[in-house]
Design a protein around this motif. Structure first.
Motif, PDB file in Angstrom:
ATOM      1  N   ARG A 175      11.560  25.198  -8.943  1.00 49.23           N
ATOM      2  CA  ARG A 175      10.567  24.682  -9.309  1.00 49.23           C
ATOM      3  C   ARG A 175      10.049  23.449  -8.455  1.00 49.23           C
ATOM      4  O   ARG A 175       8.717  23.382  -8.205  1.00 49.23           O
ATOM      5  N   ARG A 176      11.095  22.548  -8.036  1.00 43.01           N
ATOM      6  CA  ARG A 176      10.918  21.670  -7.871  1.00 43.01           C
ATOM      7  C   ARG A 176      10.627  21.530  -6.132  1.00 43.01           C
ATOM      8  O   ARG A 176       9.015  20.956  -5.251  1.00 43.01           O
ATOM      9  N   SER A 180       7.009  20.301  -4.836  1.00 42.78           N
ATOM     10  CA  SER A 180       7.097  18.950  -4.059  1.00 42.78           C
ATOM     11  C   SER A 180       7.002  19.091  -2.288  1.00 42.78           C
ATOM     12  O   SER A 180       7.638  18.451  -2.188  1.00 42.78           O
ATOM     13  N   ALA A 181       7.047  20.411  -2.364  1.00 41.00           N
ATOM     14  CA  ALA A 181       7.041  20.546  -0.504  1.00 41.00           C
ATOM     15  C   ALA A 181       6.185  20.321   0.029  1.00 41.00           C
ATOM     16  O   ALA A 181       6.181  19.474   1.588  1.00 41.00           O
ATOM     17  N   GLY A 182       4.869  20.236  -0.673  1.00 41.50           N
ATOM     18  CA  GLY A 182       3.680  19.910   0.424  1.00 41.50           C
ATOM     19  C   GLY A 182       3.579  18.703   0.138  1.00 41.50           C
ATOM     20  O   GLY A 182       2.962  17.821   1.230  1.00 41.50           O
ATOM     21  N   LYS A 185       5.701  16.996   2.858  1.00 45.12           N
ATOM     22  CA  LYS A 185       5.576  17.371   3.857  1.00 45.12           C
ATOM     23  C   LYS A 185       4.629  16.320   4.703  1.00 45.12           C
ATOM     24  O   LYS A 185       4.597  15.625   5.678  1.00 45.12           O
ATOM     25  N   ARG A 186       3.646  16.372   3.124  1.00 46.10           N
ATOM     26  CA  ARG A 186       2.659  15.372   4.019  1.00 46.10           C
ATOM     27  C   ARG A 186       2.928  13.592   4.133  1.00 46.10           C
ATOM     28  O   ARG A 186       2.572  13.155   5.105  1.00 46.10           O
ATOM     29  N   LEU A 187       4.006  13.518   3.122  1.00 45.88           N
ATOM     30  CA  LEU A 187       5.173  12.199   3.591  1.00 45.88           C
ATOM     31  C   LEU A 187       5.630  11.865   4.705  1.00 45.88           C
ATOM     32  O   LEU A 187       5.383  10.383   5.280  1.00 45.88           O
ATOM     33  N   LYS A 221       4.658  10.578  -7.110  1.00 46.57           N
ATOM     34  CA  LYS A 221       4.137  11.432  -7.434  1.00 46.57           C
ATOM     35  C   LYS A 221       5.255  12.301  -7.312  1.00 46.57           C
ATOM     36  O   LYS A 221       5.673  13.394  -8.268  1.00 46.57           O
ATOM     37  N   ILE A 222       6.151  12.059  -6.076  1.00 52.94           N
ATOM     38  CA  ILE A 222       7.396  13.070  -5.930  1.00 52.94           C
ATOM     39  C   ILE A 222       8.458  13.101  -7.125  1.00 52.94           C
ATOM     40  O   ILE A 222       9.034  13.274  -6.971  1.00 52.94           O
TER      41      ILE A 222
END
Length: 422
Positions: A175-176, A180-182, A185-187, A221-222
């Motif tokens: 679930r995590r 949070s994967a996207g 990556k943006r971070l 958010k993460i």
């Protein structure tokens, strides 16, 4: 004109009460038809009911009607031969043409028979009404249905004691990653861009401030993604499984020497069918072992048991020895309820009958719930019958009966298993 619509939730079985009334009213005729139908069945065939037929003369209803004789005035439509006042001669007695047809059919059912289907439960209830297994009080605990708990996968609901930690953490990780994967990556892209701007002299300060604010928002958010959520929890699922504690084995022993013709075997088959059907009402798991013998005994299947024939003499003790060996290997007395049924025409070597007495007395009768012996013959009894009669006097779980013809089978069976007076 009124219309009635059945809106009941369960519209099935509406005629059950009428059906029970019909069966109770014509129970004698139905029971006779059921007992006659036993021969057509396989020994282990209990999955279906039975189609029975009752002669229509046995189910006629009382009616009121005018008797013969007297003066009757009637108007016959389409009359073109008689006028008022003409006298019509009475037809001769017995000359009427009835609607019935007494001809027999090739299926065993007359055209005037009322044929209907009874269920498996109705079939067994009618066949074995007022019967019981002797010596059953010794084994009442074995009739209880026991359950065993076993693992049955995983479930989303449960008590904390049944939480599966590995499955729950695996779900949490999945679930995590999904949530949070996207963002991660943006971070990573924003951090690289910010570093590039900070290393470049004369970069736009407003752009750098905007990147820092966006990076901070993504990190918040993460961080808000929980490590574990109720959605991730998995519990060990447990289910109940019936333990076959109510189990029995039925040993069928039969002489197949030259003196046993096919008619005698057919009568024995009817007895075995009755016994098997009767035992299935008490035991949920019932196994059948077929042992045929002449001078030697052998375990066979049902077809070979009833339809093979050998020549030569008869040694009954060989079958008793094989039964005891099979019981010791596969059916321990502390786990199985053991029943035995033996059919013979009474022939046996005179020297072997005392050996049969010894085997039954010391090894078999102390372990079995019930041992029934039927002798199918029109001749005088021989040594085997006398030895078995002596055992019957000594053991209450031993029964000996004599059958001369097919009509004796069902009465003999009822005599063997009739309810005992309390």
């Amino acid at each position: 004109m009124a219309n009635f619509i059945d809106r009941r939730l369960n519209a099935k079985g509406k005629s059950t009460v009428n059906r029970q009334r019909f069966i109770n009213r014509y129970k004698n005729q139905i029971k006779k038809a059921v007992s006659d139908a036993v021969t057509r069945r396989s020994v282990t065939d209990i999955e279906t009911g039975e189609k029975v037929g009752i002669p229509t003369r046995d189910i006629s209803e009382p009616t009121f009607h005018q008797g013969q004789g007297g003066v009757k005035e009637r108007v016959h439509p389409g009359n073109d031969q008689f006028t008022r006042g003409d006298q019509i001669q009475r037809p001769p007695s017995g000359g009427g043409q009835g609607s019935g047809n007494g001809e027999a059919s090739d299926s065993g059912e007359g055209q005037d028979d009322f044929v209907f289907q009874i269920s498996k439960d109705e079939y067994l209830e009618l066949l074995f009404e007022d019967l019981e297994l002797p010596n059953l009080q010794k084994n009442r605990l074995n009739k209880l249905v026991e359950y065993q708990i076993y693992r049955a996968g995983f479930t989303n609901d449960g008590v904390p004691a049944n939480i599966n930690i590995v499955r729950s953490l695996r779900g949490s990780l999945a679930r995590r990653i999904a949530m949070s994967a996207g963002k991660k990556k943006r971070l990573e892209e924003l951090k690289n861009k910010l570093k590039l701007l900070e290393d470049t002299p004369g970069s736009n300060a407003d752009l750098i401030l905007q990147l820092k604010q966006e990076i901070e928002l993504l990190e918040q958010k993460i961080a808000k993604v929980p490590f574990i959520d109720t959605f991730d929890l998995r519990y060990n699922n447990f289910a109940k499984q019936e333990v076959p504690s109510s189990q029995a084995v039925m040993f069928c022993l039969m002489d197949v020497s030259g003196s046993m013709d096919q008619a005698t075997k057919d009568m024995a088959k009817r007895f075995y069918i009755l016994l098997y059907l009767f035992l299935t009402r008490t035991y949920k798991n019932l196994e059948v072992v077929y042992i045929r013998h002449h001078t030697q005994a052998k375990e066979v299947d049902e077809h070979e048991f009833f339809y093979s024939q050998e020549t030569g003499g008869t040694i009954v003790s060989s079958a008793l020895k094989l039964m005891h060996e099979i019981q010791q290997k596969r059916y321990p007395a502390d786990e199985w309820n053991i029943y035995a049924a033996q059919a013979s025409d009474g022939d046996n070597w005179a020297d072997d009958s005392p050996a049969c007495y010894s085997l039954l007395e010391k090894k078999i009768l102390p372990l079995v719930r019930y041992y029934s012996y039927i002798e199918i013959t029109n001749r005088a009894h021989q040594t085997l019958w006398r030895e078995y009669e002596a055992l019957q006097q000594e053991f209450d779980n031993m029964a000996v009966q004599h059958i001369k013809q097919a009509d004796d089978i069902y009465p003999v069976f009822r005599e063997l298993f009739k309810k005992q007076a309390v």
